[in-house]
Design a protein around this motif. Sequence first.
Motif, PDB file in Angstrom:
ATOM      1  N   ARG A  96       0.763  -1.177   0.299  1.00 41.95           N
ATOM      2  CA  ARG A  96       0.045  -0.007   0.192  1.00 41.95           C
ATOM      3  C   ARG A  96       0.784   1.103  -0.166  1.00 41.95           C
ATOM      4  NH1 ARG A  96      -5.120  -1.496   4.070  1.00 41.95           N
ATOM      5  NH2 ARG A  96      -5.731  -3.276   2.468  1.00 41.95           N
ATOM      6  N   GLY A  97       1.585   1.123  -0.991  1.00 34.50           N
ATOM      7  CA  GLY A  97       2.659   2.235  -1.519  1.00 34.50           C
ATOM      8  C   GLY A  97       3.441   2.351   0.074  1.00 34.50           C
ATOM      9  N   ARG A  98       3.578   2.248   0.696  1.00 31.15           N
ATOM     10  CA  ARG A  98       4.998   1.901   2.666  1.00 31.15           C
ATOM     11  C   ARG A  98       5.731   1.013   2.091  1.00 31.15           C
ATOM     12  NH1 ARG A  98       1.739   4.820   7.272  1.00 31.15           N
ATOM     13  NH2 ARG A  98       3.918   4.206   7.729  1.00 31.15           N
ATOM     14  N   LEU A  99       6.907   0.858   3.113  1.00 30.29           N
ATOM     15  CA  LEU A  99       8.258   0.810   3.298  1.00 30.29           C
ATOM     16  C   LEU A  99       7.793  -0.906   4.537  1.00 30.29           C
ATOM     17  CD1 LEU A  99      10.701  -0.828   2.575  1.00 30.29           C
ATOM     18  CD2 LEU A  99      11.623   0.979   4.308  1.00 30.29           C
ATOM     19  N   ILE A 100       7.463  -2.112   4.605  1.00 28.00           N
ATOM     20  CA  ILE A 100       6.951  -2.702   5.349  1.00 28.00           C
ATOM     21  C   ILE A 100       8.079  -3.375   5.688  1.00 28.00           C
ATOM     22  CG2 ILE A 100       5.780  -5.136   5.552  1.00 28.00           C
ATOM     23  CD1 ILE A 100       3.637  -4.574   3.522  1.00 28.00           C
ATOM     24  N   ALA A 101       9.220  -4.071   4.529  1.00 25.04           N
ATOM     25  CA  ALA A 101      10.189  -4.631   5.419  1.00 25.04           C
ATOM     26  C   ALA A 101      12.081  -4.473   4.894  1.00 25.04           C
ATOM     27  CB  ALA A 101      10.364  -5.947   5.629  1.00 25.04           C
ATOM     28  N   ASP A 102      12.656  -3.567   4.943  1.00 27.64           N
ATOM     29  CA  ASP A 102      14.086  -3.892   4.385  1.00 27.64           C
ATOM     30  C   ASP A 102      14.527  -4.827   5.365  1.00 27.64           C
ATOM     31  OD1 ASP A 102      16.204  -3.352   2.629  1.00 27.64           O
ATOM     32  OD2 ASP A 102      16.095  -1.275   2.963  1.00 27.64           O
ATOM     33  N   GLU A 103      15.536  -5.978   4.946  1.00 28.05           N
ATOM     34  CA  GLU A 103      16.092  -6.516   5.732  1.00 28.05           C
ATOM     35  C   GLU A 103      16.829  -7.893   4.992  1.00 28.05           C
ATOM     36  OE1 GLU A 103      13.650  -7.460   8.729  1.00 28.05           O
ATOM     37  OE2 GLU A 103      11.804  -8.069   7.789  1.00 28.05           O
ATOM     38  N   SER A 104      17.320  -8.682   5.366  1.00 25.70           N
ATOM     39  CA  SER A 104      17.837 -10.474   5.341  1.00 25.70           C
ATOM     40  C   SER A 104      16.784 -10.874   5.262  1.00 25.70           C
ATOM     41  CB  SER A 104      18.958 -10.375   5.870  1.00 25.70           C
ATOM     42  OG  SER A 104      18.440 -10.812   6.892  1.00 25.70           O
ATOM     43  N   LEU A 105      16.632 -11.639   4.354  1.00 25.91           N
ATOM     44  CA  LEU A 105      15.898 -13.044   4.282  1.00 25.91           C
ATOM     45  C   LEU A 105      15.467 -14.004   5.317  1.00 25.91           C
ATOM     46  CD1 LEU A 105      12.940 -14.012   2.229  1.00 25.91           C
ATOM     47  CD2 LEU A 105      14.746 -15.808   1.404  1.00 25.91           C
ATOM     48  N   ALA A 106      16.495 -13.935   6.396  1.00 24.98           N
ATOM     49  CA  ALA A 106      16.549 -14.377   7.006  1.00 24.98           C
ATOM     50  C   ALA A 106      16.093 -14.048   8.618  1.00 24.98           C
ATOM     51  CB  ALA A 106      18.110 -15.260   7.675  1.00 24.98           C
ATOM     52  N   GLU A 107      16.498 -12.183   8.295  1.00 27.36           N
ATOM     53  CA  GLU A 107      16.089 -11.621   9.697  1.00 27.36           C
ATOM     54  C   GLU A 107      14.700 -11.980   9.506  1.00 27.36           C
ATOM     55  OE1 GLU A 107      19.583  -8.544  10.271  1.00 27.36           O
ATOM     56  OE2 GLU A 107      18.598  -8.244   8.636  1.00 27.36           O
ATOM     57  N   PHE A 108      13.990 -11.543   7.937  1.00 27.38           N
ATOM     58  CA  PHE A 108      12.588 -11.203   8.017  1.00 27.38           C
ATOM     59  C   PHE A 108      11.908 -12.024   8.409  1.00 27.38           C
ATOM     60  CE2 PHE A 108       8.747 -11.933   5.335  1.00 27.38           C
ATOM     61  CZ  PHE A 108       8.002 -10.526   5.009  1.00 27.38           C
ATOM     62  N   SER A 109      12.327 -13.896   8.027  1.00 29.72           N
ATOM     63  CA  SER A 109      12.083 -14.500   8.366  1.00 29.72           C
ATOM     64  C   SER A 109      11.736 -14.876   9.765  1.00 29.72           C
ATOM     65  CB  SER A 109      12.181 -16.146   7.604  1.00 29.72           C
ATOM     66  OG  SER A 109      12.033 -15.777   6.181  1.00 29.72           O
ATOM     67  N   ALA A 110      12.566 -14.884  10.618  1.00 29.94           N
ATOM     68  CA  ALA A 110      13.101 -15.065  11.966  1.00 29.94           C
ATOM     69  C   ALA A 110      11.753 -14.399  12.894  1.00 29.94           C
ATOM     70  CB  ALA A 110      13.974 -14.265  12.382  1.00 29.94           C
ATOM     71  N   ARG A 111      11.290 -13.129  11.715  1.00 29.71           N
ATOM     72  CA  ARG A 111      10.546 -11.945  13.358  1.00 29.71           C
ATOM     73  C   ARG A 111       9.447 -12.059  12.021  1.00 29.71           C
ATOM     74  NH1 ARG A 111       8.761  -7.454  10.596  1.00 29.71           N
ATOM     75  NH2 ARG A 111      10.235  -7.117   9.284  1.00 29.71           N
ATOM     76  N   ASN A 112       8.958 -13.558  11.226  1.00 30.21           N
ATOM     77  CA  ASN A 112       7.390 -13.126  11.186  1.00 30.21           C
ATOM     78  C   ASN A 112       7.186 -14.395  10.760  1.00 30.21           C
ATOM     79  OD1 ASN A 112       6.488 -10.233  10.197  1.00 30.21           O
ATOM     80  ND2 ASN A 112       8.142 -10.466   8.729  1.00 30.21           N
ATOM     81  N   ALA A 113       7.435 -15.953  11.227  1.00 27.02           N
ATOM     82  CA  ALA A 113       7.713 -17.041  11.616  1.00 27.02           C
ATOM     83  C   ALA A 113       7.296 -17.046  12.762  1.00 27.02           C
ATOM     84  CB  ALA A 113       8.838 -18.054  11.679  1.00 27.02           C
ATOM     85  N   VAL A 114       6.056 -18.055  12.261  1.00 30.05           N
ATOM     86  CA  VAL A 114       5.135 -18.600  13.334  1.00 30.05           C
ATOM     87  C   VAL A 114       5.463 -20.141  13.965  1.00 30.05           C
ATOM     88  CG1 VAL A 114       2.511 -19.365  14.290  1.00 30.05           C
ATOM     89  CG2 VAL A 114       3.020 -17.102  12.446  1.00 30.05           C
TER      90      VAL A 114
END
Length: 128
Positions: A96-114
């Motif tokens: 929606r026109g906003r930056l949600i994440a700018d990080e390594s894929l590992a960081e993103f996965s770790a932060r968003n993993a359930v």
Amino acid sequence: RVEEVLAEVGLGKAAGRRIGGYSLGMKQRLGIAGALLGDPPVLLFDEPLNGLDPEGVLWVRGLFRRLADEGRTVFVSSHMMAEMEHTADRLVVIGRGRLIADESLAEFSARNAVASVTVRTPELDAFA
């Protein structure tokens, strides 16, 4: 430079053929050739793996890595997170026109993993 770029994307022998006879994978390669034609420092690809066979996927990964190693910026738009794990150094998520994440894929996965899954069923005994 047209012949050079067509050879680079594996379409050198198909250069004289009409595009209407190209497979989806060949059309993807042609689109990549068009992007490379001007030798730009920044490239943006939208779902570049769509229609490629496994060999083509490996080729694209190698091409993107080479371009990045040359100092270019390569943006790849894709919904296939598993593929991005093999392709991308950094993940940029825009919604929606906003930056949600700018990080390594590992960081993103770790932060968003359930770590759990909730299952609902009307037949609990049968499910168990």
